[in-house]
Design a protein around this motif. Structure first.
Motif, PDB file in Angstrom:
ATOM      1  N   PHE A  46       1.243  12.029 -34.351  1.00 55.05           N
ATOM      2  CA  PHE A  46      -0.008  11.506 -33.828  1.00 55.05           C
ATOM      3  C   PHE A  46       0.100  11.637 -32.308  1.00 55.05           C
ATOM      4  O   PHE A  46       1.113  11.254 -31.716  1.00 55.05           O
ATOM      5  CB  PHE A  46      -0.197  10.025 -34.178  1.00 55.05           C
ATOM      6  CG  PHE A  46      -0.380   9.747 -35.650  1.00 55.05           C
ATOM      7  CD1 PHE A  46      -1.254  10.499 -36.415  1.00 55.05           C
ATOM      8  CD2 PHE A  46       0.315   8.717 -36.260  1.00 55.05           C
ATOM      9  CE1 PHE A  46      -1.429  10.229 -37.769  1.00 55.05           C
ATOM     10  CE2 PHE A  46       0.159   8.443 -37.609  1.00 55.05           C
ATOM     11  CZ  PHE A  46      -0.721   9.201 -38.361  1.00 55.05           C
ATOM     12  N   ILE A  47      -0.943  12.156 -31.687  1.00 57.56           N
ATOM     13  CA  ILE A  47      -0.945  12.322 -30.237  1.00 57.56           C
ATOM     14  C   ILE A  47      -2.292  11.867 -29.711  1.00 57.56           C
ATOM     15  O   ILE A  47      -3.341  12.299 -30.208  1.00 57.56           O
ATOM     16  CB  ILE A  47      -0.669  13.787 -29.833  1.00 57.56           C
ATOM     17  CG1 ILE A  47       0.724  14.218 -30.292  1.00 57.56           C
ATOM     18  CG2 ILE A  47      -0.796  13.981 -28.319  1.00 57.56           C
ATOM     19  CD1 ILE A  47       1.046  15.674 -30.038  1.00 57.56           C
ATOM     20  N   GLY A  52      17.958  16.483 -21.310  1.00 55.78           N
ATOM     21  CA  GLY A  52      17.441  16.020 -22.581  1.00 55.78           C
ATOM     22  C   GLY A  52      16.357  14.978 -22.420  1.00 55.78           C
ATOM     23  O   GLY A  52      16.004  14.562 -21.308  1.00 55.78           O
ATOM     24  N   TYR A  53      15.834  14.537 -23.558  1.00 54.74           N
ATOM     25  CA  TYR A  53      14.676  13.641 -23.550  1.00 54.74           C
ATOM     26  C   TYR A  53      14.977  12.301 -22.876  1.00 54.74           C
ATOM     27  O   TYR A  53      14.178  11.808 -22.071  1.00 54.74           O
ATOM     28  CB  TYR A  53      14.217  13.399 -24.989  1.00 54.74           C
ATOM     29  CG  TYR A  53      13.041  12.455 -25.103  1.00 54.74           C
ATOM     30  CD1 TYR A  53      11.758  12.875 -24.748  1.00 54.74           C
ATOM     31  CD2 TYR A  53      13.202  11.151 -25.553  1.00 54.74           C
ATOM     32  CE1 TYR A  53      10.672  12.028 -24.849  1.00 54.74           C
ATOM     33  CE2 TYR A  53      12.118  10.293 -25.658  1.00 54.74           C
ATOM     34  CZ  TYR A  53      10.862  10.730 -25.304  1.00 54.74           C
ATOM     35  OH  TYR A  53       9.787   9.877 -25.386  1.00 54.74           O
ATOM     36  N   GLY A  60       0.951  11.903 -19.976  1.00 51.64           N
ATOM     37  CA  GLY A  60       0.477  10.529 -20.084  1.00 51.64           C
ATOM     38  C   GLY A  60      -0.184  10.220 -21.406  1.00 51.64           C
ATOM     39  O   GLY A  60      -1.016   9.300 -21.496  1.00 51.64           O
ATOM     40  N   LEU A  61       0.186  10.964 -22.467  1.00 49.86           N
ATOM     41  CA  LEU A  61      -0.405  10.761 -23.782  1.00 49.86           C
ATOM     42  C   LEU A  61       0.519   9.948 -24.679  1.00 49.86           C
ATOM     43  O   LEU A  61       1.736  10.169 -24.686  1.00 49.86           O
ATOM     44  CB  LEU A  61      -0.663  12.107 -24.458  1.00 49.86           C
ATOM     45  CG  LEU A  61      -1.659  13.044 -23.780  1.00 49.86           C
ATOM     46  CD1 LEU A  61      -1.624  14.411 -24.453  1.00 49.86           C
ATOM     47  CD2 LEU A  61      -3.066  12.461 -23.832  1.00 49.86           C
ATOM     48  N   ALA A  62      -0.062   9.028 -25.439  1.00 47.94           N
ATOM     49  CA  ALA A  62       0.723   8.325 -26.457  1.00 47.94           C
ATOM     50  C   ALA A  62       1.116   9.311 -27.534  1.00 47.94           C
ATOM     51  O   ALA A  62       0.345  10.200 -27.897  1.00 47.94           O
ATOM     52  CB  ALA A  62      -0.091   7.179 -27.052  1.00 47.94           C
ATOM     53  N   GLY A  95      10.910  18.158 -27.364  1.00 47.27           N
ATOM     54  CA  GLY A  95      10.042  18.883 -26.452  1.00 47.27           C
ATOM     55  C   GLY A  95       8.604  18.411 -26.540  1.00 47.27           C
ATOM     56  O   GLY A  95       7.946  18.197 -25.514  1.00 47.27           O
ATOM     57  N   VAL A  96       8.100  18.242 -27.746  1.00 51.02           N
ATOM     58  CA  VAL A  96       6.733  17.746 -27.927  1.00 51.02           C
ATOM     59  C   VAL A  96       6.594  16.348 -27.338  1.00 51.02           C
ATOM     60  O   VAL A  96       5.619  16.043 -26.628  1.00 51.02           O
ATOM     61  CB  VAL A  96       6.353  17.736 -29.422  1.00 51.02           C
ATOM     62  CG1 VAL A  96       5.023  17.007 -29.641  1.00 51.02           C
ATOM     63  CG2 VAL A  96       6.269  19.156 -29.958  1.00 51.02           C
ATOM     64  N   GLU A  97       7.560  15.485 -27.601  1.00 48.63           N
ATOM     65  CA  GLU A  97       7.498  14.114 -27.101  1.00 48.63           C
ATOM     66  C   GLU A  97       7.546  14.083 -25.573  1.00 48.63           C
ATOM     67  O   GLU A  97       6.828  13.302 -24.929  1.00 48.63           O
ATOM     68  CB  GLU A  97       8.637  13.298 -27.706  1.00 48.63           C
ATOM     69  CG  GLU A  97       8.469  13.072 -29.209  1.00 48.63           C
ATOM     70  CD  GLU A  97       9.678  12.426 -29.863  1.00 48.63           C
ATOM     71  OE1 GLU A  97      10.769  12.457 -29.252  1.00 48.63           O
ATOM     72  OE2 GLU A  97       9.524  11.900 -30.979  1.00 48.63           O
ATOM     73  N   ALA A  98       8.370  14.937 -24.963  1.00 47.55           N
ATOM     74  CA  ALA A  98       8.465  14.973 -23.503  1.00 47.55           C
ATOM     75  C   ALA A  98       7.183  15.526 -22.880  1.00 47.55           C
ATOM     76  O   ALA A  98       6.701  15.005 -21.854  1.00 47.55           O
ATOM     77  CB  ALA A  98       9.667  15.811 -23.083  1.00 47.55           C
TER      78      ALA A  98
END
Length: 260
Positions: free
Chosen positions: A123-124, A231-232, A95-97, A86-89
Motif C-alpha cells: 500500500f502506498i 541500506g534502508y 514523503g509517502l506512507a 528500495g521501494v520503501e526507501a
C-alpha cells in the motif's frame, strides 16, 4: 480415452480424464518453475491444489487453463529483499506512507479460479496512511482486517519466467494499480513498470505513477545508491537527520524534484 501423464494423477481421479500438460523450466534467477496447462478443468484445479502445497509461491488462472508454481532460489530471495527496501526507501524519500503487505495472495473476480502470490506488494499513499492510522489506534490485526479487501497499489515480481503475462492479467483482475517486473541481467537489474489498469489491458510505461516519477531504467541505480548509503536503516537515520540522502536516491531513480 487414455489418461495422459498418468503417473502425475492421483488414483481417485477419473481414469478417462485428460491430464494437464506439465512443463518444467528455470526462472531467470535459477528458481525451478512448474506450469500446468490445459487438460480437464477439474483435473487441472485438483492438481493445482496439490502442487500448491509443495511450492512456496504460485499463480493460477484456471479460467484460461493454466497454473504456475515456483520454488524460489537463494538469489531470488536476496533480490526480493533488495527491491523491498528500495521501494520503501523511495516512498520515504517522496514523503509517502508505505506498508509492505508482503506476498499476500491477490485474488481476482473468482478467488478459486484466478489468484497469485507476488514476491512483494505494497500500500502506498492514502491506503498506507489509513492502514497506519488504524494500526496505531487498534493494532496490526485490526488494520489488516480493515484493508483486507483493498487492492495493493503495487505488486513486485523479481524473477522472469515465460508466464509473466499470466501474472499481469491476474493482478489486473485483483485491482492492483501497478506491477514492477524485475529481471537480473549481466549489466544489472532490468525493470518493466506495468500500468495494470490501463484501458485495453496492462501496458508497460516508462515512469511509475504509484511511486511518482521513478523511471524503470533508474531503479537499479537507485538500489546501488541505497547500498552505498548503508541500506534502508542507515538511509532512514540519515533522512531523519536532515542529510540530503532523499535527493541522492531520487536523482538516481530519475525522479525530477522541483527546486524550492
Amino acid at each position: 480415452m487414455a489418461l495422459a501423464q498418468k503417473k502425475e494423477i492421483p488414483d481417485y481421479l477419473l481414469a478417462d480424464a485428460i491430464a494437464p500438460e506439465l512443463i518444467w523450466e528455470t526462472g531467470s534467477l535459477g528458481s525451478p518453475v512448474l506450469a500446468l496447462r490445459g487438460g480437464d478443468p477439474d483435473i487441472l484445479e485438483r492438481m493445482a491444489d496439490r502442487y500448491a502445497e509443495r511450492f512456496r509461491k504460485g499463480w493460477r488462472d484456471l479460467k484460461n487453463g493454466i497454473a504456475v508454481f515456483m520454488a524460489p532460489s537463494r538469489d531470488h530471495e536476496y533480490s526480493k529483499g533488495d527491491v523491498r527496501t528500495g521501494v520503501e526507501a523511495l516512498a520515504a524519500a517522496l514523503g509517502l506512507a508505505v506498508v509492505n503487505v508482503g506476498s499476500a495472495t491477490l485474488r481476482g473476480d473468482d478467488s478459486s479460479k484466478r489468484q497469485g502470490d507476488p514476491d512483494e506488494s505494497f500500500f502506498i499513499g492514502p491506503a498506507a496512511a489509513r492502514y497506519r492510522a488504524i494500526e496505531r489506534r487498534d493494532g496490526t490485526e485490526a488494520a489488516r482486517a480493515a484493508l483486507a479487501d483493498t487492492p495493493a497499489d503495487l505488486a513486485v515480481e523479481v524473477e522472469h519466467t515465460h508466464y509473466d503475462a499470466t501474472k499481469r492479467t491476474i493482478y489486473r483482475a485483483a485491482g492492483v494499480a501497478e506491477l514492477w517486473e524485475i529481471a537480473t541481467a549481466p549489466t544489472g537489474k532490468e525493470t518493466a513498470i506495468v500500468d495494470l489498469q490501463a484501458s485495453g489491458g496492462p501496458q508497460s510505461v516508462e515512469t511509475s505513477a504509484v511511486v511518482p516519477g521513478v523511471h524503470a531504467v533508474g531503479l537499479d541505480e537507485a538500489l546501488q545508491v541505497l547500498r552505498e548509503i548503508g541500506g534502508y536503516g542507515e538511509f532512514m537515520r540519515a533522512l531523519g537527520g536532515g542529510e540530503p540522502v532523499a535527493e541522492r536516491l531520487l536523482a538516481a531513480a530519475g525522479v525530477v524534484v522541483p527546486k524550492g
